[in-house]
Design an enzyme around this catalytic site. Structure first.
Site, PDB file in Angstrom:
ATOM      1  N   LYS A 159       0.827  -1.215   0.000  1.00 25.54           N
ATOM      2  CA  LYS A 159       0.000   0.000   0.000  1.00 25.54           C
ATOM      3  C   LYS A 159       0.851   1.251   0.000  1.00 25.54           C
ATOM      4  O   LYS A 159       0.451   2.275  -0.557  1.00 25.54           O
ATOM      5  CB  LYS A 159      -0.963  -0.008   1.194  1.00 25.54           C
ATOM      6  CG  LYS A 159      -2.106  -0.996   1.023  1.00 25.54           C
ATOM      7  CD  LYS A 159      -3.276  -0.693   1.942  1.00 25.54           C
ATOM      8  CE  LYS A 159      -4.397  -1.700   1.744  1.00 25.54           C
ATOM      9  NZ  LYS A 159      -5.460  -1.582   2.764  1.00 25.54           N
ATOM     10  N   LYS A 164      -4.716 -11.623  -6.951  1.00 27.51           N
ATOM     11  CA  LYS A 164      -6.018 -11.754  -6.318  1.00 27.51           C
ATOM     12  C   LYS A 164      -6.981 -10.706  -6.891  1.00 27.51           C
ATOM     13  O   LYS A 164      -6.565  -9.569  -7.135  1.00 27.51           O
ATOM     14  CB  LYS A 164      -5.847 -11.527  -4.808  1.00 27.51           C
ATOM     15  CG  LYS A 164      -7.091 -11.789  -3.997  1.00 27.51           C
ATOM     16  CD  LYS A 164      -6.891 -11.422  -2.529  1.00 27.51           C
ATOM     17  CE  LYS A 164      -8.235 -11.154  -1.885  1.00 27.51           C
ATOM     18  NZ  LYS A 164      -8.161 -10.536  -0.565  1.00 27.51           N
ATOM     19  N   LYS A 201     -10.902  -4.958  -5.459  1.00 26.91           N
ATOM     20  CA  LYS A 201     -11.850  -3.886  -5.759  1.00 26.91           C
ATOM     21  C   LYS A 201     -11.167  -2.753  -6.507  1.00 26.91           C
ATOM     22  O   LYS A 201     -11.814  -1.985  -7.204  1.00 26.91           O
ATOM     23  CB  LYS A 201     -12.432  -3.258  -4.482  1.00 26.91           C
ATOM     24  CG  LYS A 201     -12.427  -4.136  -3.273  1.00 26.91           C
ATOM     25  CD  LYS A 201     -12.968  -3.405  -2.037  1.00 26.91           C
ATOM     26  CE  LYS A 201     -12.571  -4.173  -0.794  1.00 26.91           C
ATOM     27  NZ  LYS A 201     -13.281  -3.970   0.399  1.00 26.91           N
TER      28      LYS A 201
END
Ligand code: TRP
Length: 326
Positions: free
Chosen positions: A112, A194, A197
């Site tokens: 992140k 994966k 969103k």
């Protein structure tokens, strides 16, 4: 006594069929056997910048999606994380029992930080401590988490053991709940990653329109082998097969048989149709719930009350143990 389960999802974007097939669909089967607590973890969401209006809408929509997916509010506790102040309170305490070195090793923090290089805030760094607090506050025995959250759960266990070691048994050291099915759904445009969103092209949202779902599956990355079989190294086909099986409750063998001699076009169309059919009643229920905000409010208020009762008890014990006057 039933064992307790805690889990949560961030209201940080649209839920994907990965969240559904990998998590929520399985949660619905746990509510009879376990005491289940499911949170909309809004505090976690603001570690990445969010638009306030959108965040607000997504919190309520996520709760509605939990229910629409079949989670029965009569059988489990559902609440907004920010409605239970003990999460942030315990988080402060546990920050003082978590090492910088441990947090620096978290791969999600590293990922992140790269993706949000302009906003590497302290909350992003201590995110796993808040997650540990979520779990330990309720003395959850089991935590259904995906692969990507295992490291955070390990840290939770370490912190719990450290605290217990210093002050005597306080927290239950939680285990991961590894479901029987629980597909790990990968990105349709890059099946080595994966489904997320934050990658719109490769994901199918729970609330997505049928035509768009069909389009995404038709565009899904496959390979040049030309036959449908689950085999090592065939990430695209393996992912599509898992999605099909998780949706239809068929086994891989059954699915392979069904598509024997058929091309990828037919295969993709069948998956899209199965997913669309599975999502249709969920989408309808979600819409109905979103038109009934009073009902949703009663669910999260009631949930917060029950969650607060449990959380307050744990927090008091912790405060006593560290020496605060309570
Ligand atoms: N970190 C989790 C995720 O991004 C969400 C989460 C927050 C969570 N607190 C939790 C999951 C506690 C399980 C238990 O997926």
């Amino acid at each position: 006594m039933k064992k307790r389960i805690f889990s949560g999802i961030q209201p940080s974007g649209m839920l994907t069929i990965g969240n559904y097939l990998g998590a929520i669909k399985n949660w619905t089967k746990l509510v009879d056997e376990y005491e289940c607590i499911f949170s909309v973890v809004d505090l976690h969401a603001i570690t990445v910048r969010q638009d306030p209006k959108e965040l607000n809408e997504r919190c309520i929509s996520l709760l509605a999606q939990y229910i629409a997916c079949g989670l029965d509010p009569e059988k489990c506790i559902m609440f907004m994380q920010s409605h239970v102040p003990a999460h942030t309170q315990l988080s402060w305490v546990l920050n003082c029992y978590t090492y910088m070195g441990e947090l620096s090793r978290m791969t999600q923090f590293k990922d992140k930080s790269e993706r949000h290089a302009d906003n590497i805030n302290a909350g992003l760094f201590t995110y796993p401590v808040l997650m540990a607090s979520d779990i330990l506050l309720y003395n959850a025995d089991l935590v259904p988490v995906g692969h990507d959250q295992m490291q955070h759960l390990e840290l939770t266990r370490d912190v719990a053991e450290r605290f217990n070691g210093i002050y005597g048994d306080t927290f239950i050291v939680p285990d991961a709940y590894i479901g029987k099915t629980g597909a790990r759904v990968m990105d349709l445009s890059d099946p080595t990653k994966k489904m997320s969103k934050s990658v719109p092209n490769g994901m199918v949202a729970l609330l997505e329109e049928p035509a768009s779902i069909m389009k995404k599956f038709k565009r899904a990355v496959t390979d040049s082998m030309g036959y449908v079989k689950f085999e090592e190294g065939r990430d695209g086909i393996n992912n599509l097969l898992s999605i099909y099986c998780a949706t239809t409750s068929k086994t891989i063998e059954e699915a392979e048989k069904e598509f024997e001699g058929k091309g990828y076009g037919d295969f993709k169309k069948a998956i899209a149709e199965a997913v669309i059919a599975e999502l249709e009643p969920i989408q309808a229920k979600h819409k109905e719930l979103m038109d009934n905000k009073d009902y949703l409010e009663s669910i999260y208020k009631n949930g917060a009350q029950k969650a607060n009762e449990i959380a307050q008890g744990t927090l008091k014990t912790v405060y006593e143990k560290v020496g605060f006057i309570v």
